[in-house]
Scaffold this motif. Structure first.
Motif, PDB file in Angstrom:
ATOM      1  N   LEU A 135       1.224  -1.193   0.020  1.00 23.93           N
ATOM      2  CA  LEU A 135       0.383   0.302  -0.214  1.00 23.93           C
ATOM      3  C   LEU A 135       0.996   1.413   0.304  1.00 23.93           C
ATOM      4  N   ASP A 136       0.539   1.839  -0.603  1.00 24.99           N
ATOM      5  CA  ASP A 136       1.493   3.314  -0.582  1.00 24.99           C
ATOM      6  C   ASP A 136       0.350   4.362  -0.426  1.00 24.99           C
ATOM      7  N   MET A 137       0.670   5.048   1.290  1.00 23.95           N
ATOM      8  CA  MET A 137      -0.184   5.379   1.972  1.00 23.95           C
ATOM      9  C   MET A 137      -0.440   6.837   1.046  1.00 23.95           C
ATOM     10  N   GLY A 138       1.208   7.735  -0.043  1.00 16.27           N
ATOM     11  CA  GLY A 138       0.757   8.357   0.310  1.00 16.27           C
ATOM     12  C   GLY A 138      -0.105   8.707  -0.950  1.00 16.27           C
ATOM     13  N   LYS A 139       0.405   7.552  -2.505  1.00 17.01           N
ATOM     14  CA  LYS A 139      -1.118   7.604  -2.705  1.00 17.01           C
ATOM     15  C   LYS A 139      -3.000   7.473  -2.947  1.00 17.01           C
ATOM     16  N   ALA A 140      -2.452   7.106  -1.802  1.00 18.28           N
ATOM     17  CA  ALA A 140      -4.235   6.517  -1.610  1.00 18.28           C
ATOM     18  C   ALA A 140      -5.108   8.090  -0.616  1.00 18.28           C
ATOM     19  N   TRP A 141      -4.021   8.562   0.094  1.00 14.72           N
ATOM     20  CA  TRP A 141      -3.556  10.041   0.712  1.00 14.72           C
ATOM     21  C   TRP A 141      -4.654  10.994  -0.775  1.00 14.72           C
ATOM     22  N   THR A 142      -4.237  10.582  -1.935  1.00 15.59           N
ATOM     23  CA  THR A 142      -4.362  11.542  -2.980  1.00 15.59           C
ATOM     24  C   THR A 142      -5.029  10.984  -3.502  1.00 15.59           C
ATOM     25  N   GLN A 143      -5.499   9.870  -3.978  1.00 16.69           N
ATOM     26  CA  GLN A 143      -6.838   9.490  -4.031  1.00 16.69           C
ATOM     27  C   GLN A 143      -7.891   8.928  -3.590  1.00 16.69           C
ATOM     28  N   ALA A 144      -8.130   9.955  -2.286  1.00 16.83           N
ATOM     29  CA  ALA A 144      -8.467   9.593  -0.915  1.00 16.83           C
ATOM     30  C   ALA A 144     -10.138  11.494  -1.579  1.00 16.83           C
ATOM     31  N   THR A 145      -8.895  12.000  -1.390  1.00 14.41           N
ATOM     32  CA  THR A 145      -8.916  13.659  -1.569  1.00 14.41           C
ATOM     33  C   THR A 145      -9.000  13.885  -2.817  1.00 14.41           C
ATOM     34  N   ALA A 146      -8.568  13.199  -3.937  1.00 14.55           N
ATOM     35  CA  ALA A 146      -9.171  13.712  -5.456  1.00 14.55           C
ATOM     36  C   ALA A 146     -10.921  12.988  -5.575  1.00 14.55           C
ATOM     37  N   LEU A 147     -10.954  12.314  -5.020  1.00  8.24           N
ATOM     38  CA  LEU A 147     -12.378  11.766  -4.352  1.00  8.24           C
ATOM     39  C   LEU A 147     -13.761  12.247  -4.518  1.00  8.24           C
ATOM     40  N   MET A 148     -12.883  13.091  -2.715  1.00  7.94           N
ATOM     41  CA  MET A 148     -13.749  13.868  -2.527  1.00  7.94           C
ATOM     42  C   MET A 148     -13.817  15.248  -3.253  1.00  7.94           C
ATOM     43  N   GLY A 149     -12.578  15.522  -4.095  1.00  9.91           N
ATOM     44  CA  GLY A 149     -12.748  16.726  -5.434  1.00  9.91           C
ATOM     45  C   GLY A 149     -14.390  16.779  -5.449  1.00  9.91           C
ATOM     46  N   LEU A 150     -13.719  15.908  -6.478  1.00 11.91           N
ATOM     47  CA  LEU A 150     -14.798  14.969  -7.604  1.00 11.91           C
ATOM     48  C   LEU A 150     -16.447  14.593  -7.573  1.00 11.91           C
ATOM     49  N   ASN A 151     -16.487  14.552  -6.137  1.00 12.07           N
ATOM     50  CA  ASN A 151     -18.017  14.247  -6.136  1.00 12.07           C
ATOM     51  C   ASN A 151     -17.952  14.617  -4.428  1.00 12.07           C
ATOM     52  N   ARG A 152     -17.909  16.490  -4.150  1.00 14.15           N
ATOM     53  CA  ARG A 152     -17.934  16.654  -3.213  1.00 14.15           C
ATOM     54  C   ARG A 152     -19.410  17.451  -2.659  1.00 14.15           C
ATOM     55  N   THR A 208     -16.889  10.778   9.695  1.00 18.13           N
ATOM     56  CA  THR A 208     -17.184   9.129   9.038  1.00 18.13           C
ATOM     57  C   THR A 208     -17.069   9.052   7.532  1.00 18.13           C
ATOM     58  N   ALA A 209     -17.616  10.260   6.667  1.00 14.49           N
ATOM     59  CA  ALA A 209     -17.661  10.245   5.211  1.00 14.49           C
ATOM     60  C   ALA A 209     -15.696  10.292   4.743  1.00 14.49           C
ATOM     61  N   LEU A 210     -14.820  11.061   5.938  1.00 18.67           N
ATOM     62  CA  LEU A 210     -13.808  11.064   5.321  1.00 18.67           C
ATOM     63  C   LEU A 210     -13.081   9.584   5.330  1.00 18.67           C
ATOM     64  N   PHE A 211     -13.316   9.035   6.572  1.00 23.48           N
ATOM     65  CA  PHE A 211     -12.552   7.418   6.465  1.00 23.48           C
ATOM     66  C   PHE A 211     -13.717   6.225   5.116  1.00 23.48           C
ATOM     67  N   VAL A 212     -14.838   6.987   5.538  1.00 26.71           N
ATOM     68  CA  VAL A 212     -15.027   6.082   4.023  1.00 26.71           C
ATOM     69  C   VAL A 212     -14.331   6.203   2.454  1.00 26.71           C
ATOM     70  N   VAL A 213     -14.255   7.395   2.250  1.00 29.87           N
ATOM     71  CA  VAL A 213     -13.422   7.411   1.123  1.00 29.87           C
ATOM     72  C   VAL A 213     -12.093   7.194   0.781  1.00 29.87           C
ATOM     73  N   VAL A 214     -10.947   6.565   2.462  1.00 29.45           N
ATOM     74  CA  VAL A 214      -9.578   6.616   2.502  1.00 29.45           C
ATOM     75  C   VAL A 214     -10.033   5.366   2.701  1.00 29.45           C
ATOM     76  N   THR A 215     -11.168   5.027   2.557  1.00 28.68           N
ATOM     77  CA  THR A 215     -11.404   3.166   2.702  1.00 28.68           C
ATOM     78  C   THR A 215     -11.232   2.827   1.173  1.00 28.68           C
ATOM     79  N   VAL A 216     -12.180   3.288   0.516  1.00 24.41           N
ATOM     80  CA  VAL A 216     -12.438   2.961  -0.628  1.00 24.41           C
ATOM     81  C   VAL A 216     -10.866   3.153  -1.597  1.00 24.41           C
ATOM     82  N   ALA A 217     -10.471   4.468  -1.171  1.00 24.94           N
ATOM     83  CA  ALA A 217      -8.969   4.352  -2.052  1.00 24.94           C
ATOM     84  C   ALA A 217      -7.609   3.563  -1.880  1.00 24.94           C
TER      85      ALA A 217
END
Length: 285
Positions: free
Chosen positions: A6-23, A258-267
Motif C-alpha cells: 500500500l502506498d499511503m501517499g497515493k491513497a491519501w491523494t486518491q482520497a482527496t481527489a475522490l472528495m473533490g470530484l464528488n463533494r 465518517t465520510a472521510l474514513f469511508v473515502v479513505v477506505t475506498v482509496a
C-alpha cells in the motif's frame, strides 16, 4: 494471493481527489445519513459520564476488572434505555456508509438513488459481517485471555488486556474492506466478504493500521481544537443555543470524519483490489 504494498501517499491523494470530484454527492449523503442522525442522537440521548470511581466504602485500590465492569454496566444501561434511537442512528449511518462505498467504487457510475438502493441491499450482509467479527473475536480472543487473566492475577490481567487490544486492532484492519467488497463486488455472503477482505489486506495490515492511526491522530487534533473553540464560543451564549449549537458542532465533526474514513477506505480498496474499475484507474493516471 499476493498484493503490492500500500502506498499511503497515493491513497491519501486518491482520497482527496475522490472528495473533490464528488463533494456535492458526498456532502448530501453525509448530511442526510451522518449529520442528522448524529444531531438527533446528541439531542435526544442523554450524555452519561462514565465514572470509574470506586464504590463508597471501598479501599480505593479497586481491581481494574471491577472498575471496567462498572463502566460496561453504565454503558449497557445507556444503550438499554435508548436502544430505539441508537438503533435507528446506527442503521442510518450503515446505509449512508454502504451508499458511499457503492457510489465511489461501482464501475457502473450509479446515480445517488442507485447507490442508496445498493446500500440498503447490502445492509443485512454488512451487519451480519460485523456480528460475525464481534462474535468470532470474542470467542477467539476474549475467552482464552479472560481465563488467563482470571488465573494469573492483576499483572497478567493487564498484559492480557494489552494483548487483546493488539489482536482486536489486527482483526479490525483485516476485515476493514468487507464493506466495499459487499458494495462494489455485490458479495452478499458475509463470510465470503470477510475472507475477501482478509485476502486483500494480506501483507499490508501494518501499513493500513499506521495509515489510519496517523489520520486519527492528525484529524483528531484538528477537529478537537476547532470544535473546542466553537463550543467555547457557544457556551458563552448559554441556554438552548449552547446545547443545540454544541450538538450541531459534534454532529458536523462526526459526519465529516465518517465520510472521510469511508473515502479513505475506498482509496485503500482501489489500490489493493485485483478488480479495479477502469474508470478509477483513468482518474488517477
Amino acid at each position: 494471493m499476493a498484493h503490492g504494498k500500500l502506498d499511503m501517499g497515493k491513497a491519501w491523494t486518491q482520497a482527496t481527489a475522490l472528495m473533490g470530484l464528488n463533494r456535492d454527492t458526498i456532502g448530501a449523503i453525509a448530511g442526510l445519513f451522518f449529520f442528522l442522525p448524529s444531531m438527533a442522537s446528541a439531542l435526544f440521548v442523554p450524555v452519561t459520564a462514565i465514572t470509574t470511581a470506586p464504590p463508597a466504602g471501598s479501599s480505593g485500590g479497586e481491581d481494574p476488572a471491577v472498575v471496567m465492569q462498572a463502566a460496561v454496566d453504565q454503558m449497557t444501561a445507556l444503550y438499554a434505555d435508548n436502544w430505539p434511537i441508537l438503533l435507528a442512528v446506527f442503521a442510518m449511518q450503515f446505509i449512508g456508509s454502504m451508499s458511499l462505498f457503492a457510489l465511489l467504487t461501482d464501475r457502473g457510475n450509479p446515480t445517488v438513488g442507485e447507490a442508496l438502493a445498493t446500500g440498503i441491499k447490502g445492509l443485512p450482509s454488512y451487519i451480519a459481517a460485523q456480528l460475525i467479527t464481534v462474535i468470532g473475536a470474542s470467542l477467539a480472543i476474549g475467552l482464552p485471555l479472560g481465563l488467563i487473566s482470571a488465573l494469573g492475577g492483576e499483572a497478567v490481567a493487564v498484559l492480557a488486556v494489552l494483548v487483546a487490544l493488539v489482536a482486536i486492532i489486527y482483526i479490525m484492519v483485516k476485515v476493514s474492506l468487507a464493506a466495499p467488497v459487499i458494495a462494489i463486488e455485490g458479495q452478499r455472503n458475509p463470510f465470503t466478504a470477510l475472507v475477501r477482505s482478509w485476502q486483500l489486506t494480506k501483507g499490508n495490515s501494518v501499513r493500513i493500521a499506521v495509515f489510519i492511526a496517523l489520520l486519527v491522530v492528525v484529524i483528531g487534533i484538528i477537529s478537537t481544537l476547532v470544535s473546542g473553540i466553537i463550543t467555547l464560543i457557544l457556551s458563552a451564549l448559554g441556554g438552548g443555543v449552547a446545547t443545540i449549537g454544541g450538538a450541531a458542532v459534534n454532529a458536523l465533526v462526526n459526519a465529516l470524519l465518517t465520510a472521510l474514513f469511508v473515502v479513505v477506505t475506498v482509496a485503500i480498496y482501489r489500490q489493493l483490489s485485483d478488480d479495479l474499475p477502469q474508470r478509477a484507474a483513468d482518474i488517477f493516471e
